[in-house]
Design a protein around this motif. Sequence first.
Motif, PDB file in Angstrom:
ATOM      1  N   UNK A 131       0.583  -1.235   0.089  1.00  0.00           N
ATOM      2  CA  UNK A 131      -0.072  -0.047   0.094  1.00  0.00           C
ATOM      3  C   UNK A 131       0.780   1.118  -0.115  1.00  0.00           C
ATOM      4  N   UNK A 132       2.259   1.189   0.656  1.00  0.00           N
ATOM      5  CA  UNK A 132       2.868   2.389   0.453  1.00  0.00           C
ATOM      6  C   UNK A 132       3.247   2.683  -0.930  1.00  0.00           C
ATOM      7  N   UNK A 133       3.720   1.602  -1.481  1.00  0.00           N
ATOM      8  CA  UNK A 133       4.194   1.943  -2.959  1.00  0.00           C
ATOM      9  C   UNK A 133       2.837   2.302  -3.946  1.00  0.00           C
ATOM     10  N   UNK A 134       1.460   1.778  -3.599  1.00  0.00           N
ATOM     11  CA  UNK A 134       0.386   2.157  -4.174  1.00  0.00           C
ATOM     12  C   UNK A 134      -0.035   3.481  -4.289  1.00  0.00           C
ATOM     13  N   UNK A 135       0.344   4.191  -2.757  1.00  0.00           N
ATOM     14  CA  UNK A 135       0.143   5.455  -2.501  1.00  0.00           C
ATOM     15  C   UNK A 135       1.001   6.353  -3.312  1.00  0.00           C
ATOM     16  N   UNK A 136       2.473   5.946  -3.420  1.00  0.00           N
ATOM     17  CA  UNK A 136       3.332   6.813  -4.026  1.00  0.00           C
ATOM     18  C   UNK A 136       2.990   6.853  -5.475  1.00  0.00           C
ATOM     19  N   UNK A 137       2.539   5.663  -6.187  1.00  0.00           N
ATOM     20  CA  UNK A 137       2.026   5.758  -7.671  1.00  0.00           C
ATOM     21  C   UNK A 137       0.811   6.473  -7.944  1.00  0.00           C
ATOM     22  N   UNK A 138      -0.141   6.636  -6.954  1.00  0.00           N
ATOM     23  CA  UNK A 138      -1.463   6.926  -7.272  1.00  0.00           C
ATOM     24  C   UNK A 138      -1.527   8.413  -6.598  1.00  0.00           C
ATOM     25  N   UNK A 139      -0.624   8.729  -5.801  1.00  0.00           N
ATOM     26  CA  UNK A 139      -0.787  10.149  -5.023  1.00  0.00           C
ATOM     27  C   UNK A 139      -2.013  10.030  -3.832  1.00  0.00           C
ATOM     28  N   UNK A 140      -2.862   9.404  -4.172  1.00  0.00           N
ATOM     29  CA  UNK A 140      -3.891   9.191  -3.115  1.00  0.00           C
ATOM     30  C   UNK A 140      -4.504   7.745  -3.608  1.00  0.00           C
ATOM     31  N   UNK A 141      -5.443   7.317  -2.544  1.00  0.00           N
ATOM     32  CA  UNK A 141      -5.963   5.777  -2.936  1.00  0.00           C
ATOM     33  C   UNK A 141      -7.529   6.038  -3.312  1.00  0.00           C
ATOM     34  N   UNK A 142      -7.864   7.138  -3.739  1.00  0.00           N
ATOM     35  CA  UNK A 142      -9.144   7.325  -4.309  1.00  0.00           C
ATOM     36  C   UNK A 142      -9.561   6.274  -5.698  1.00  0.00           C
ATOM     37  N   UNK A 143      -8.570   6.022  -6.375  1.00  0.00           N
ATOM     38  CA  UNK A 143      -9.021   5.117  -7.331  1.00  0.00           C
ATOM     39  C   UNK A 143      -8.024   3.716  -6.814  1.00  0.00           C
ATOM     40  N   UNK A 144      -9.340   2.501  -6.638  1.00  0.00           N
ATOM     41  CA  UNK A 144      -8.552   1.341  -5.968  1.00  0.00           C
ATOM     42  C   UNK A 144      -9.106   0.207  -6.805  1.00  0.00           C
ATOM     43  N   UNK A 145      -9.025  -0.994  -6.220  1.00  0.00           N
ATOM     44  CA  UNK A 145      -9.256  -2.192  -6.986  1.00  0.00           C
ATOM     45  C   UNK A 145     -10.754  -2.306  -7.208  1.00  0.00           C
ATOM     46  N   UNK A 146     -11.707  -1.813  -6.279  1.00  0.00           N
ATOM     47  CA  UNK A 146     -13.111  -1.746  -6.363  1.00  0.00           C
ATOM     48  C   UNK A 146     -13.790  -1.295  -7.529  1.00  0.00           C
ATOM     49  N   UNK A 147     -12.753  -0.367  -8.079  1.00  0.00           N
ATOM     50  CA  UNK A 147     -13.377   0.330  -9.483  1.00  0.00           C
ATOM     51  C   UNK A 147     -12.711  -0.338 -10.483  1.00  0.00           C
ATOM     52  N   UNK A 148     -12.037  -1.443 -10.292  1.00  0.00           N
ATOM     53  CA  UNK A 148     -11.470  -2.073 -11.483  1.00  0.00           C
ATOM     54  C   UNK A 148     -12.123  -2.479 -12.759  1.00  0.00           C
ATOM     55  N   UNK A 149     -13.580  -3.182 -12.486  1.00  0.00           N
ATOM     56  CA  UNK A 149     -14.524  -3.414 -13.679  1.00  0.00           C
ATOM     57  C   UNK A 149     -14.820  -2.190 -14.209  1.00  0.00           C
ATOM     58  N   UNK A 150     -15.069  -0.981 -13.707  1.00  0.00           N
ATOM     59  CA  UNK A 150     -15.430   0.281 -14.529  1.00  0.00           C
ATOM     60  C   UNK A 150     -14.047   0.819 -14.990  1.00  0.00           C
ATOM     61  N   UNK A 151     -13.021   0.650 -14.576  1.00  0.00           N
ATOM     62  CA  UNK A 151     -11.568   1.184 -15.273  1.00  0.00           C
ATOM     63  C   UNK A 151     -11.342   0.262 -16.537  1.00  0.00           C
ATOM     64  N   UNK A 152     -11.569  -1.070 -16.676  1.00  0.00           N
ATOM     65  CA  UNK A 152     -11.700  -1.945 -17.592  1.00  0.00           C
ATOM     66  C   UNK A 152     -12.628  -1.322 -18.621  1.00  0.00           C
ATOM     67  N   UNK A 153     -13.815  -1.194 -18.239  1.00  0.00           N
ATOM     68  CA  UNK A 153     -14.845  -0.509 -19.603  1.00  0.00           C
ATOM     69  C   UNK A 153     -14.310   0.662 -19.986  1.00  0.00           C
ATOM     70  N   UNK A 154     -13.712   1.643 -19.123  1.00  0.00           N
ATOM     71  CA  UNK A 154     -13.351   2.852 -19.482  1.00  0.00           C
ATOM     72  C   UNK A 154     -12.202   2.857 -20.613  1.00  0.00           C
ATOM     73  N   UNK A 155     -11.354   1.951 -20.206  1.00  0.00           N
ATOM     74  CA  UNK A 155     -10.249   1.725 -21.065  1.00  0.00           C
ATOM     75  C   UNK A 155     -10.571   1.218 -22.479  1.00  0.00           C
ATOM     76  N   UNK A 156     -11.692   0.282 -22.591  1.00  0.00           N
ATOM     77  CA  UNK A 156     -12.429  -0.183 -23.780  1.00  0.00           C
ATOM     78  C   UNK A 156     -12.895   0.902 -24.644  1.00  0.00           C
TER      79      UNK A 156
END
Length: 345
Positions: A131-156
């Motif tokens: 989670x420390x690295x995840x925070x460094x990558x994202x700057x915040x954790x507002x985007x998380x794995x629970x949004x994964x299906x929606x993120x896949x649809x957005x990428x499509x």
Amino acid sequence: MTGGEVEHCAPPPHIGFMPKLSFLDLVPVTDTGTIAQSLANAADLARHAETLGYHRYWVAEHHGMAGIASAATSVVLAHIGHATRAIRIGAGGIMLPNHAPMVIAEQFGTLEALFPGRIDLGLGRAPGSDQRVAHALRRNLASDERQFPQDVLELQAFLAGDDRLGIRAVPGEGAKIPLWILGSSLFGARLAAMLGLPYAFASHFAPDALDEALDIYRRQFKPSEQLAEPYAAAAFNAFAADTREEAELIASSQQQAFVALRTGNPGRMKPPIAGYKDSLPPNARAILDHVLQCSAIGTVDDVAAGLAAFQARTGADEIIIASSIYDHDARKHSLMLTMEAARSL
């Protein structure tokens, strides 16, 4: 698992069918090596895999790990693409919660422009670190794995050039890049089935849900524009050498790396140790046997038996070979013997 042993259920000695073989490279960094050398080795290994007839070369996203040099996955894929001519190359995978979907569309749209018809994009929902690295990558954790299906649809939608987005991914828009869902649990199997995408299971280190996940994926699969029928890949560790003793030796570096990771002490890949597994306490050996049960260590015949059993168990359309080996030449030799084993089925 000792040399020549294969820990799978109901293995027939001959299956008469060879699924496609692909290779997963974590671009390991050895204790005396450099990042530059690891990347040079990856390009050389990809050329070797292409010559041997491997169908696809996967690179995985990991972060904050001294022994893995594939964090900038799309950059590594560009490096490998320039070193090869025809083999498919792909992310196995991109950890989508770490990224804005538009950025991934742009990166892989660029790769598809550079290497048309060769790019695959596997997507996972894990952070690829803690989670420390995840925070460094994202700057915040507002985007998380629970949004994964929606993120896949957005990428499509970005790749399809969907006007409803109001913005365009350039490069990316209109790129015909096959998307995959990767996973080690039932969540990914259900999502891949619902979206009609190919599915790859990380059984090389997380085998527990393998059978149930593949069953769910196939039963619940809904055809899509990308894929008419389910297409399942599963990962398998293969350490092949001219003798069982040599195979056991070269496998010990990855075994050390796994034990180090499980005990909270990851680092660069260490040289092989003769008798390493036998030197561990019984509980550590049991953990290693369980987690790495989808593996074969030994000669061509041993690896052929392991692949036959694994394919009979999974019915995989594609087997993803994983093998991090300290010595680069030994790794290339193992890759060659593994293909030889597969072709003997």
